[in-house]
Structure formats: C-alpha cells, structure tokens
Design a protein around this motif. Structure first.
Motif: not given
Length: 394
Positions: A247-268
């Motif tokens: 809810n609070d995007i400015h709570n950087l302590d909480e933000i830095n504990e979040c599990r950020f992920v990347l999503t990538k796409l590759l051709p076969e």
C-alpha cells in the motif's frame, strides 16, 4: 588510424585484447554492494515522471492458459517511443532534485574533512591511503552494456556501442546511445508476454484484453558501490511476488524486502539448457544490478505462441558452467569507469559531452568531444542549478 576515422573527429584512447579482458586467473577482490532501491517512479504514456506507482504482481499463467497467443491485440499495440539522450537521465535527475536527503553529499564532503583533535588520527591521512569516493549517475542499460563488452569483441554492428559522459561538479553522468527498436510484430511479443504474467493485485488474474502501451513504464532508482565508485542509476522493473498488496510505495524498508522478479521471453532453439542461450548473460546482468533473485522465462515459437509452461530460474545458478564469468564483467566495468574518470578529470561543464565509442571491428575505445551546449547535452537546467548548490563544488 584511417583518414575516415581522423576526419570523423575520433581518437583512439584504449585498445582491447581478448586474452587480457577475459583472464580468469586474477578475479577482482571487489564486487557491487547489494543494490538498494531509493525511489520508484512511473513514466506515463505522456512522458511524465511521477511517483504515483502501482506495483504489478507476478501471476504465473495457469495450465489452462496455454497456448498463450502473443499476437492477440497487436492491432492496438503501442510501441515505445525513441528517447533522446537527455531523456535517459530524467529519472535520476528527478531523484536528486526531490530527495530530502542530499544524495550528492558524498561528493561535497570530500572537500571538508578536518582533524577533530591532535590526539586522534587525522581523517585526511586515512583518506590518503584510500581512493576518494567518485559519484556516477547513470542507467542500468549503460552498466549492463559495458559489462557485456569482454564477450562481445567479435566484429559486428550489434556488438559496437556508443556512450556519452558529462562531468559536472565532480560527478559523472553516463548514458549509452538509445537502441532503436524495429516495430515488427515479433518485437511486441515480450511486452504482451509480460502483460500475461502480471496483475494489479495479488488477488486478481492478469488482464490481457487491454492494449499494451510500452510507454507506461515503472522505474526504480538504485544505489550501490563498486570499489571507489558510488553508483546511482535507474532501471525498468516489472513487478514482485507477494501474497499481499503493497500500500505504501514510499516505505523503502518494505520495498527493499520485496521479492522482485524479471520475466523474459526467448525464441525456441535446439538447446538442452536454456541458460546456454546468448541472451542469458544479459538477463543475469540485469538481475545482478537490481538485486533480482528469480527470472521466469517463457519460450515462444516463430508464430508468437507459448506452448509450454513458464520456467522459473534462480539467478545464482545462471553463471554456473558458462563460458562467461561474472567477475570478468565486473572487472571490466571498473576498468571503463576508471578510464572515463581519468579522461575527464579536468572537465567541469554541465553541457560539454564526451562521446566514447566501442569499435568492435578495430577492438578499441574511441573518443570524440562535443564542447558546450549541443544536441548531446544531457542535463536539465533545474538539475544543473541544484547540483551546484548541493555539492558546493568550486
């Protein structure tokens, strides 16, 4: 140097040798400190940088979702606009301008060290034994492109790169030349795949029935250190995994504990291990620079259809048994930052821009100087004024 190179205004300042750059015997005794998020912004489709942000939440497509047809909605797809060089630093400049903390203070404090008393050791004597802190404002794209270079020495237009630097108030501002994307249908597949993997809430499924607008982007500002360099840079982010809404995007302590992920796409491709794909080194670098631990990779066929489930990969496993080594990438980044710093040590102008060109055909770094205000100038007038005030640079 050929006549054409001489006429172009470039001069060679460094030669690159594969055997030296990829020497595995002497890994560096330094790495990036853990990157910390200092701010999050939303760049809107109107090119405004605002701090009203709603984080996307990763939702792995259900088994019933396959096949995923990434051609869906292409008639309404909005490709990203090409950015001018000065626009690439607008996120970090906003951070400097609006931060309550003086994030340029490290640079300013170098000039004010004094001895507190004669009975204690003088900080100046200690600092003489250590490298002075050097501050850099940049983008993840620039850092990643530089770190790839030791493994992109083969002559091709794709491997060459150009980047720009401005040194003002003792601070280096660096960007790479913006990559111009083709606006072909296959170039839309990745963004459509991302749309199918993220939702506005942990309790909702992704909505793939709305148009994809690549100009609506979320960026984080990261801060880290690399030996004597303090780095502040912007990076595009995709979302987090969470069972509750932030809810609070400015709570950087909480933000830095979040599990950020990347999503990538590759051709076969006919490869046994997906990590053998050439793009995976770039994926690792992007993750390393933004403290991402997990990547979710989709594989599409030539028709833009994902038939198999998304694969979750741990970032820490990506470099294992590869032809490329993380410490070589990190070592070369330090080499290049040092080269730029030494080359521009006597420069102090908010408008003058040094153009560095990596010529993979000639295996060298070239330099061209654009003096004074020009189309290559990177800094806004508002930032220039604030930079002078906050560094007290003389």
């Amino acid at each position: 140097m050929s006549i054409n190179e001489k006429d172009s205004g470039y001069k060679v300042i460094m030669h690159l040798r594969y055997s030296e750059l990829t020497n595995k015997i002497y890994p560096p005794a330094f790495y990036l400190s853990r990157p910390k998020i200092r701010a999050i912004y939303n760049v809107t489709s109107c090119d405004e940088v605002i701090d009203c942000v709603q984080l996307p939440y990763f939702k792995e497509p259900k088994a019933t979702s396959y096949p995923l047809d990434l051609n869906k909605g292409f008639d309404q797809f909005i490709f990203r606009r090409d950015a001018e060089p000065y626009q690439l630093l607008n996120k970090v400049q906003k951070f400097v301008l609006e931060s309550e903390e003086n994030v340029l203070k490290l640079n300013a404090s170098q000039k004010t060290q004094t001895c507190a008393s004669s009975s204690t050791s003088c900080p100046d004597k200690q600092s003489a034994l250590e490298p002075k802190r050097k501050q850099i404002l940049t983008t993840r794209g620039f850092l990643a492109r530089i770190m790839l270079t030791p493994y992109r020495l083969k002559g091709s237009e794709y491997n060459s790169m150009t980047f720009y630097a401005t040194r003002y108030c003792g601070i280096l501002h660096l960007i790479d030349s913006n990559y111009k994307m083709d606006r072909l249908k296959k170039c839309s597949y990745h963004s459509k795949f991302v749309q199918a993997c993220y939702s506005d809430s942990p309790d909702l499924e992704p909505n793939t029935n709305v148009p994809v607008d690549e100009n609506n982007i979320i960026f984080s500002i990261y801060q880290t250190t690399l030996k004597e360099f303090d780095l502040i840079y912007s990076a595009e982010i995709q979302g987090i995994i969470s069972d509750h809404k932030i809810n609070d995007i400015h709570n950087l302590d909480e933000i830095n504990e979040c599990r950020f992920v990347l999503t990538k796409l590759l051709p076969e491709k006919p490869i046994e291990d997906i990590f053998d794909h050439p793009k995976c080194m770039l994926f690792w670098l992007q993750s390393y620079l933004t403290n991402v631990n997990d990547i979710f990779i989709g594989v599409r066929n030539l028709d833009g259809v994902v038939n198999t489930p998304v694969q979750m990969k741990r970032v820490q496993d990506m470099p294992k048994n590869r032809f490329w080594q993380p410490h070589i990438c990190i070592r070369f980044l330090h080499i290049m930052l040092s080269l730029v710093e030494e080359t521009m040590a006597k420069v102090d102008c908010p408008y003058t821009t040094y153009e560095f060109k990596y010529d993979c055909y000639a295996k060298c770094i070239k330099l061209k100087i654009h003096n004074g205000k020009s189309e290559y100038s990177l800094l806004s007038e508002e930032y220039i004024k604030k930079c002078k005030e906050r560094t007290n640079f003389k």
